[in-house]
Design a protein around this motif. Structure first.
Motif, PDB file in Angstrom:
ATOM      1  N   SER A   1      17.999  34.181 -55.063  1.00  0.00           N
ATOM      2  CA  SER A   1      17.108  35.192 -54.485  1.00  0.00           C
ATOM      3  C   SER A   1      17.535  35.578 -53.068  1.00  0.00           C
ATOM      4  CB  SER A   1      15.643  34.733 -54.524  1.00  0.00           C
ATOM      5  OG  SER A   1      15.435  33.590 -53.741  1.00  0.00           O
ATOM      6  N   ARG A   2      18.112  34.639 -52.312  1.00  0.00           N
ATOM      7  CA  ARG A   2      18.625  35.004 -50.977  1.00  0.00           C
ATOM      8  C   ARG A   2      19.851  35.896 -51.091  1.00  0.00           C
ATOM      9  NH1 ARG A   2      17.179  29.578 -49.718  1.00  0.00           N
ATOM     10  NH2 ARG A   2      19.326  28.891 -49.910  1.00  0.00           N
TER      11      ARG A   2
ATOM     12  N   GLN B   1      21.849  30.577 -52.820  1.00  0.00           N
ATOM     13  CA  GLN B   1      20.629  30.597 -53.622  1.00  0.00           C
ATOM     14  C   GLN B   1      20.428  32.028 -54.134  1.00  0.00           C
ATOM     15  OE1 GLN B   1      17.389  31.913 -53.184  1.00  0.00           O
ATOM     16  NE2 GLN B   1      16.421  30.650 -54.745  1.00  0.00           N
TER      17      GLN B   1
ATOM     18  N   ASN C   1      13.203  33.755 -47.390  1.00  0.00           N
ATOM     19  CA  ASN C   1      14.602  34.125 -47.590  1.00  0.00           C
ATOM     20  C   ASN C   1      15.155  34.868 -46.374  1.00  0.00           C
ATOM     21  OD1 ASN C   1      14.799  32.987 -50.151  1.00  0.00           O
ATOM     22  ND2 ASN C   1      14.118  34.854 -51.171  1.00  0.00           N
TER      23      ASN C   1
ATOM     24  N   THR D   1       7.887  34.541 -50.343  1.00  0.00           N
ATOM     25  CA  THR D   1       9.239  34.150 -50.753  1.00  0.00           C
ATOM     26  C   THR D   1      10.276  34.995 -50.026  1.00  0.00           C
ATOM     27  OG1 THR D   1       8.457  33.458 -52.931  1.00  0.00           O
ATOM     28  CG2 THR D   1      10.815  33.934 -52.725  1.00  0.00           C
TER      29      THR D   1
END
Length: 112
Positions: A17-18, A15, A52, A48
């Motif tokens: 943003s991770r 993913q 994460n 968020t």
């Protein structure tokens, strides 16, 4: 690392943003970062960033340490080494001894 843990680690990194959080922690090296610093640096909301970080922590790719009233996060180079070692354990057409020096170096999990 086994196959199930490798799948979890790849899922955590799959993913955008991770992956950004993980790369930011790799860049931070041994200094690590506070969760708020990570969120600010990446333009993420605090909640968020926290989600994460939690997913990356469960995947064994990062670690954390309490720093007074805050928590500092670090890339877990041993966890990353375990993932890379898993990927390379059958390298070189089944002649892993040819790759052994690289595998050994990766498995030691040496960071910055």
């Amino acid at each position: 690392m086994d196959k199930k843990q490798a799948i979890i680690a790849f899922g955590a990194l799959s993913q955008e943003s991770r992956l950004d959080v993980f790369r930011r922690l790799v860049q931070a090296g041994n200094q690590g970062m506070l969760s708020g610093e990570i969120a600010t640096a990446l333009g993420q909301k605090q909640n968020t960033a926290s989600v994460n970080l939690s997913i990356l922590l469960r995947a064994g790719l990062i670690r954390n340490e309490r720093d007074g009233r805050t928590v500092r996060y670090f890339a877990d180079f041993q966890g990353v080494g375990g993932l890379l070692g898993y990927l390379m354990e059958d390298c070189c057409g089944g002649q892993a001894d040819q790759c052994r020096p690289l595998i050994d170096q990766v498995m030691t999990g040496r960071g910055c």
